[in-house]
Design an enzyme around this catalytic site. Structure first.
Site, short mmCIF file in Angstrom:
data_model
loop_
_atom_site.label_atom_id
_atom_site.label_comp_id
_atom_site.label_asym_id
_atom_site.label_seq_id
_atom_site.Cartn_x
_atom_site.Cartn_y
_atom_site.Cartn_z
N ARG A 52 0.87 -1.35 0.16
CA ARG A 52 -0.01 -0.08 0.03
C ARG A 52 0.71 1.23 -0.23
O ARG A 52 0.38 2.28 -0.62
CB ARG A 52 -0.92 0.09 1.20
N TYR A 104 -17.09 18.47 -13.57
CA TYR A 104 -17.34 17.22 -13.90
C TYR A 104 -18.55 16.81 -12.91
O TYR A 104 -18.25 17.34 -11.57
CB TYR A 104 -16.04 16.29 -13.87
N ASP A 176 -7.74 20.31 -12.95
CA ASP A 176 -8.41 19.10 -13.31
C ASP A 176 -8.01 19.07 -15.10
O ASP A 176 -8.70 19.55 -15.75
CB ASP A 176 -9.60 18.65 -13.13
#
Ligand code: PLP
Length: 383
Positions: A52, A104, A176
């Site tokens: 991880r 979005y 973004d």
């Protein structure tokens, strides 16, 4: 293999972060499908303890995309939304964020339905108008979150000017960059502090992986994102990391063709009598054509057009043969969609009207097929 300091975009895409595998010489970074790493003795290991926290395939991708976006470090997540969620952890209760109004839908849902439960507040502003951004600033504003071009009306925000507005108030600028891709624009070069991508789209480019990445430049952001990636654990898996790395190697070639095809379809649609309006920043009648030419390298593969009525839009979507009717974008194959009933169906009709998203609008994510075949497909669908 040493990347020259002045390496150009396509060379960076292919080589940055990529070293031959030290144990075998394999030129391609292997898929390190492991959960843990054997340590040589207590306190001595090769920099990898638990998957991880660190994975060599993910690390190779993170170095690759950090270089492509001109950042100092990048952190890969399980989806674009997980990446945006990680950015949101930089905020504290009481903070305020200014967001592009036509962001979005998933980003709006995360901000509006989840993060407002944690005493964060959001103002949705037409960021193409920096006077409105300025007016929305509050003493507690910490972040300006932009999308440019916006989906599906293709409105642009001047990133360099937005960076100046944000920085004058000590506000972080997040861009973004999913819709444009780093081939078309590199927001860090224009002053952004953080860039986020849904790697699901152009970076992977082959419609076979879901992922996200955050690219950072500031020391404190890099430190925090690394901490949060491990603490929350929404990491990108090794196979998906490998797929995206495979994708970025051809990013420059693919994007050049997406740009060519986007412009070719926009020009064809512009001349078609059944099309009342085309939304594409590469057409000289786009209201921000000059900004597009200044800020973007090519105009991308995304475009929308209006066919007058919902019935006409439905007919075009149902009659295409080569193009596939599907959500998502940025793959090698051309997709067509009806934003009002598909990607933006959760946006209330009055909000859709505000941003100029009509029921008669059709969106295309142009792939990299021969543009003439795409034009012929659209021609027969519009008959
Ligand atoms: C601009 C933009 N940002 C973020 C996302 C979310 O990415 P993902 O679907 O990988 O979670 C999308 C997905 O469509 C997107 O279009």
């Amino acid at each position: 293999m040493k990347l020259p300091a002045h390496a150009r975009f396509s060379t960076i895409c292919i080589h940055a972060g990529q070293e031959p595998d030290p144990s075998t010489g394999a030129i391609i970074t292997p898929i390190f499908q492991t959960s843990t790493y054997v340590q040589e003795e207590l306190g001595r290991h090769k920099g990898f303890e638990y998957a991880r926290t660190q994975n060599p395939t993910r690390l190779a991708l993170e170095k690759n995309i950090a270089a492509i976006e001109l950042g100092r470090a990048a952190y890969a997540f399980a989806s674009g939304m997980a990446a945006i969620g990680a950015i949101a952890t930089m905020l504290r209760a009481g903070d305020h964020v200014i967001v592009t109004d036509n962001t979005y839908g998933g980003t709006f849902r995360l901000f509006d339905k989840v993060l407002t439960r944690y005493q964060l507040s959001f103002s949705y502003v037409d960021t193409s108008r920096l006077d409105l951004v300025e007016a929305a600033m509050r003493p507690e504003t910490r972040m300006l979150f932009l999308e440019t071009p916006t989906n599906p009306v293709m409105r642009l925000t001047d990133i360099a000017a937005a960076a100046r507005t944000a920085h004058a108030r000590g506000v972080r600028l997040v861009v973004d960059n999913t819709f444009a891709s780093p081939y078309v624009q590199r927001p860090i070069e224009l002053g952004a502090d953080l860039v986020v991508h849904s790697t699901t789209k152009y970076l992977n480019g082959h419609s076979d992986s879901v992922g996200g990445i955050v690219v950072a430049v500031r020391d404190e952001d890099i430190e925090w994102l690394q901490f949060v990636q491990n603490a929350e654990g929404a990491i990108l898996g090794p196979f998906d990391s490998w797929l995206v790395l495979r994708g970025t190697k051809t990013l420059a070639l693919r994007m050049a063709q997406h740009n060519t095809n986007g412009l070719a379809l926009a020009e064809f649609l512009k001349s078609h009598p059944r099309v009342s309006k085309v939304f594409y920043p590469g057409l000289p009648d786009h209201p921000q054509y000059d900004l597009a030419r200044r800020q973007m390298h090519g105009f991308g593969g995304m475009l929308s057009f209006d066919v007058g009525t919902f019935e006409n839009a439905r007919r075009v979507c149902n009659r295409v043969r080569l193009m596939a009717l599907a959500e998502s974008l940025g793959g090698v194959e051309t997709l067509i969609s009806h934003p009002a009933s598909m990607t933006h169906s959760s946006v209330p009709p009055e909000r859709r009207a505000e941003i100029g998203l009509t029921d008669s609008m059709v969106r295309i994510s142009t792939g990299i097929e021969d543009p003439q075949d795409l034009i012929e497909d659209l021609k027969q669908a519009l008959e």
